[in-house]
Write a protein that holds these residues in place. Structure first.
Motif, PDB file in Angstrom:
ATOM      1  N   GLY A   1       0.822  -1.203   0.000  1.00 25.14           N
ATOM      2  CA  GLY A   1       0.000   0.000   0.000  1.00 25.14           C
ATOM      3  C   GLY A   1       0.850   1.245   0.000  1.00 25.14           C
ATOM      4  O   GLY A   1       2.063   1.198   0.207  1.00 25.14           O
TER       5      GLY A   1
ATOM      6  N   LEU B   1      -9.315  -3.704   3.779  1.00 26.68           N
ATOM      7  CA  LEU B   1      -8.399  -4.590   4.493  1.00 26.68           C
ATOM      8  C   LEU B   1      -9.121  -5.366   5.593  1.00 26.68           C
ATOM      9  O   LEU B   1      -8.827  -6.541   5.834  1.00 26.68           O
TER      10      LEU B   1
ATOM     11  N   HIS C   1      -3.839 -10.230   7.281  1.00 29.44           N
ATOM     12  CA  HIS C   1      -2.924  -9.663   6.293  1.00 29.44           C
ATOM     13  C   HIS C   1      -1.794  -8.933   7.002  1.00 29.44           C
ATOM     14  O   HIS C   1      -1.861  -8.655   8.198  1.00 29.44           O
ATOM     15  N   GLU C   2      -0.773  -8.665   6.257  1.00 25.29           N
ATOM     16  CA  GLU C   2       0.306  -7.804   6.729  1.00 25.29           C
ATOM     17  C   GLU C   2       0.570  -6.749   5.659  1.00 25.29           C
ATOM     18  O   GLU C   2       0.513  -7.028   4.465  1.00 25.29           O
ATOM     19  N   MET C   3       0.818  -5.526   6.095  1.00 28.36           N
ATOM     20  CA  MET C   3       1.021  -4.426   5.162  1.00 28.36           C
ATOM     21  C   MET C   3       2.492  -4.314   4.765  1.00 28.36           C
ATOM     22  O   MET C   3       3.392  -4.467   5.596  1.00 28.36           O
TER      23      MET C   3
ATOM     24  N   PRO D   1       4.352  -1.321   3.211  1.00 29.75           N
ATOM     25  CA  PRO D   1       4.254   0.056   2.726  1.00 29.75           C
ATOM     26  C   PRO D   1       5.332   0.357   1.690  1.00 29.75           C
ATOM     27  O   PRO D   1       6.476  -0.076   1.814  1.00 29.75           O
TER      28      PRO D   1
ATOM     29  N   TYR E   1      -1.993  -5.540  -4.556  1.00 22.45           N
ATOM     30  CA  TYR E   1      -1.940  -4.099  -4.372  1.00 22.45           C
ATOM     31  C   TYR E   1      -3.308  -3.538  -4.741  1.00 22.45           C
ATOM     32  O   TYR E   1      -3.657  -3.448  -5.910  1.00 22.45           O
TER      33      TYR E   1
END
Length: 263
Positions: A161, A174, A180-182, A184, A202
């Motif tokens: 993201g 989300l 989930h894991e972000m 960045p 994405y």
């Protein structure tokens, strides 16, 4: 001159030269202006634009160029439906923050589809190349490597993201997605992480322009992934009078029923 290895090498060299011009300015103090749409503009954007326009101009018999920094000078695609799509400095906010997550994006569009794309991240020393139908590659200090999207794997979804464009709609999406894991990331590097299997999906639920996605979409598709608009159609680049993209999802081979996201 049709798309071939020599053309890919030429476009890669142009992107890397633009990256060198950007890094010269990155290494010193620079001024920041504000464009009419309130987005930032630096002298690095213009320096990269000037270099790319000069070098791309003679290629393929003078295919027209649509650059973020000169939309009014774009005459439209040529008689064969071709044009170059350029973001001389994608991730200007990341450039200003000096976190390294900015890119040079160059794509060749043919009949509304990206047929080749180069994404160069000068501060990271990394270049992604996509030639849909032929392959996708990453070039870094370790050399040139073929890249592909990932399929099934265990663990939570790895969602890439934006660092600069978080939104309530994204947070809601989300929550529906589940575990989930972000990851960045700034600029078109988000799409490239999907292409090389470093992220699963994405979701872009905010505004982007054609030049933000064209080159990296070529990389994702060449690596076996998809970049789809809300109704399952591929992002289209034939409407150059409308430079804003719809919302989209970029993902690898794994297919699920994505949470609702819409336009």
């Amino acid at each position: 001159m049709k798309i071939n290895t020599a053309l890919l090498q030429e476009i890669t060299a142009i992107a890397e030269e633009a990256g060198q011009a950007i890094m010269t300015i990155y290494a010193r103090d620079f001024s920041v202006e504000e464009k009419a749409d309130k987005s930032p503009l630096t002298e690095a954007d213009q320096a990269a634009h000037n270099l790319i326009i000069e070098r791309l101009g003679p290629l393929l018999g003078g295919v027209p160029i649509l650059s973020e920094e000169d939309t009014e000078g774009f005459p439209g695609p040529d008689a064969q439906g071709r044009y170059w799509l350029v973001d001389p400095l994608d991730g200007t906010k990341e450039f200003i923050k000096k976190n390294g997550e900015f890119t040079v994006n160059i794509a060749l569009i043919e009949n509304g589809r990206p047929s080749l794309g180069v994404v160069h991240a000068p501060d990271l020393g990394r270049t992604y190349i996509g030639w849909p139908g032929e392959g996708a590659w990453r070039i870094d200090t370790d050399g040139k490597h073929t890249i592909t999207v990932v399929g099934e794997h265990g663990g939570p979804w790895r969602v890439v993201g934006s660092r600069s464009h978080a939104s309530p709609k994204m947070a809601q999406w989300l929550e529906q997605l589940g575990e989930h894991e972000m990851v960045p990331m700034g600029s078109s590097l988000k799409l490239c992480l999907v292409a090389e299997g470093a992220a699963d999906v994405y979701p872009r639920l905010g505004p982007t322009s054609l030049w933000d996605t064209g080159a990296a979409q070529a990389v994702v598709e060449a690596a076996g992934g998809k970049v789809l608009a809300p109704h399952g159609e591929k992002l289209d680049y034939s409407r150059t009078d409308e430079v804003l993209n719809p919302h989209f999802l970029a993902h690898g081979r794994r297919v699920i029923d994505w949470p609702a996201w819409g336009d």
